[in-house]
Design an enzyme around this catalytic site. Structure first.
Site, PDB file in Angstrom:
ATOM      1  N   ASP A  39      18.078  28.135  24.122  1.00 31.79           N
ATOM      2  CA  ASP A  39      18.981  27.752  23.030  1.00 31.79           C
ATOM      3  C   ASP A  39      18.257  27.218  21.799  1.00 31.79           C
ATOM      4  OD1 ASP A  39      21.353  28.466  24.238  1.00 31.79           O
ATOM      5  OD2 ASP A  39      21.683  26.499  25.127  1.00 31.79           O
ATOM      6  N   GLU A  45      32.648  18.912  21.677  1.00 29.73           N
ATOM      7  CA  GLU A  45      31.504  19.738  21.292  1.00 29.73           C
ATOM      8  C   GLU A  45      32.022  21.018  20.641  1.00 29.73           C
ATOM      9  OE1 GLU A  45      27.920  18.675  24.427  1.00 29.73           O
ATOM     10  OE2 GLU A  45      29.005  20.545  24.698  1.00 29.73           O
ATOM     11  N   GLU A  46      31.208  21.595  19.761  1.00 27.83           N
ATOM     12  CA  GLU A  46      31.431  22.937  19.217  1.00 27.83           C
ATOM     13  C   GLU A  46      32.884  23.150  18.772  1.00 27.83           C
ATOM     14  OE1 GLU A  46      27.953  25.106  21.873  1.00 27.83           O
ATOM     15  OE2 GLU A  46      30.013  25.117  22.607  1.00 27.83           O
ATOM     16  N   ASP A  53      39.724  26.516  28.724  1.00 27.22           N
ATOM     17  CA  ASP A  53      38.267  26.439  28.850  1.00 27.22           C
ATOM     18  C   ASP A  53      37.777  27.372  29.957  1.00 27.22           C
ATOM     19  OD1 ASP A  53      35.703  25.620  28.261  1.00 27.22           O
ATOM     20  OD2 ASP A  53      36.032  23.513  28.726  1.00 27.22           O
ATOM     21  N   TYR A  98      31.236  32.927  23.634  1.00 25.20           N
ATOM     22  CA  TYR A  98      31.851  31.974  22.722  1.00 25.20           C
ATOM     23  C   TYR A  98      32.971  32.663  21.932  1.00 25.20           C
ATOM     24  CZ  TYR A  98      28.295  28.260  23.187  1.00 25.20           C
ATOM     25  OH  TYR A  98      27.503  27.244  23.646  1.00 25.20           O
TER      26      TYR A  98
END
EC number: 3.2.1.18
Length: 469
Positions: free
Chosen positions: A151, A277-278, A324, A402
């Protein structure tokens, strides 16, 4: 013929040849003069080309029209006054999602020069939409693609290209050195946010129209990170959310208000037992809504909404249609974190419509495969798992990854509302496939209030590549 006659004859021939040559030279000079006179006369009849291009110059969008005069291009300019995106419209009413773009980057990259990327996202100005992505400093099917499952590295950069095009060295624009990023347009210029550096001291570099304007230092020294999708702008201000701290426990979360690339205000969320997050953020009716990833203990998605003064509200999507991955089967929801299969997660999004919610999610409950859009008419506030619409995007037999939201402002579409859109990353390679690399392509959809269709739009590349054998 005696010698004197020979000399006279040769001299006469030479004189004749010289006279002919002189006549030819005079004729050549006359023809050049006539040609030049005709060309000069034609200057009074300019030919107007229909070609019109848009370029960015001195922080002002300029509309340029080329006028062709005697093979020389002169440019006439008409400046268009930049106007900040208002961002105060409500989301457009929609009944489904229409395919907007597909870049086929992995398929094309088997033989073409295409970047190894991950974390693509889309953002639109008042004039265009662009795909942003984090490169690995390598091309597909090349030796430097080895090990790109990692990453964070010093080789990762944020770049962008026109939406729908495969990201290559020939069509891409460098934006920032980054292994985590965001970008958005305020109607006047592009804001980019690129985070790079060591895990225990990373720094976010803010640029406005390509010029460094500010920085944000990691405040918890534990992998400062941001959205991996577009920030949100309204009335000349842009807003983003950053996280610093554990990925599997309580961390610190801040909202930043940015104007022309400078941080003008920030606030840390008071959010015990929440994990953000994100985040995928969008403007809606004068406020910003962000739907995020809980990597700690929630299989439903947390949200935070705030106004331009950074006064905020927080919660979790209540629906029993969980968004999720990994997640349990749909069932009883909660307006707090649903702990069953709550650890880990994937970046995602939802769009709030009153008490209802459009939920984007993987089809698989355990792996990043398949994708679907679900309309739960009471899902923002109610905990049951009933829904009324499901639209297929990617089959469960194909890889996804994603996903995130973006919007098209009325200044771009000409509508009187904010058009909701989303993108889906289609990850290929490691760790699920037998390659030396990890990369992805992307697809995007926009909400419409007309006919749509469910189908599967997978990545479609045949692996392994030559470099993998």
């Amino acid at each position: 013929m005696n010698p004197n006659q020979k000399i006279i004859t040769i001299g006469s021939i030479c004189m004749i040849v010289g006279i002919i040559s002189l006549i030819l030279q005079i004729g050549n000079i006359i023809s050049i003069w006539v040609s030049h006179s005709i060309q000069t006369g034609n200057q009074n009849q300019p030919e107007i080309c229909n070609q019109s291009i848009i370029t960015y110059e001195n922080n002002t969008w300029v509309n340029q029209t080329y006028v062709n005069i005697s093979n020389t291009n002169f440019v006439t300019e008409q400046a268009l006054a930049p106007v900040a995106l208002a961002g105060n419209s409500s989301l457009c009413p929609i009944s489904g999602w229409a395919i907007y773009s597909k870049d086929n980057g992995i398929r094309i990259g088997s033989k073409g020069d295409v970047f190894v990327i991950r974390e693509p996202f889309i953002s639109c100005s008042h004039l265009e939409c662009r795909t942003f992505f984090l490169t690995q400093g390598a091309l597909l099917n090349d030796k430097h693609s080895n090990g790109t499952v990692k990453d964070r590295s010093p080789y990762r950069t944020l770049m962008s290209c026109p939406i729908g095009e495969s990201p290559s060295p020939y069509n891409s624009r460098f934006e920032s050195v980054a292994w985590s990023a965001s970008a958005c347009h305020d109607g006047i210029g592009w804001l980019t946010i690129g985070i790079s550096g060591p895990d225990n001291g990373a720094v976010a570099v803010l640029k406005y129209n390509g010029i460094i304007t500010d920085t944000i230092k990691s405040w918890r020294n534990n992998i400062l990170r941001t959205q991996e999708s577009e920030c949100a702008c309204m009335n000349g201000s842009c807003f983003t959310i950053m996280t610093d701290g554990p990925s599997n426990g309580q961390a610190s979360y801040k909202i930043f208000k940015i104007e022309k690339g400078k941080v003008v205000k920030s606030v840390e969320l008071n959010a015990p037992n929440y994990h953000y997050e994100e985040c995928s953020c969008y403007p809606d009716a004068g406020e910003i809504m962000c739907v995020c990833r809980d990597n700690w203990h929630g299989s439903n998605r947390p949200w935070v909404s705030f106004n331009q003064n950074l006064e905020y509200q927080i919660g979790y999507i209540c629906s029993g249609v969980f968004g999720d991955n990994p997640r349990p089967n749909d069932g009883a929801g909660s307006c707090g974190p649903v702990s069953s299969n709550g650890a880990y997660g994937v970046k995602g999004f939802s769009f709030k419509y009153g008490k209802g919610v459009w939920i984007g999610r993987t089809k698989s409950t355990s792996s990043r495969s398949g994708f679907e859009m679900i309309w739960d008419p009471n899902g923002w506030t109610e905990t049951d798992s009933s829904f009324s619409v499901k639209q297929d995007i990617v089959a469960i037999t194909d890889w996804s990854g994603y996903s995130g939201s973006f919007v098209q402002h009325p200044e771009l579409t000409g509508l009187d509302c904010m058009r909701p859109c989303f993108w889906v990353e289609l990850i290929r390679g490691r760790p699920k496939e037998n390659t030396i690399w990890t990369s992805g392509s992307s697809i995007s959809f926009c909400g419409v209030n007309s006919d749509t269709v469910g189908w599967s739009w997978p990545d479609g590349a045949e692996l392994p590549f030559t470099i993998d054998k």
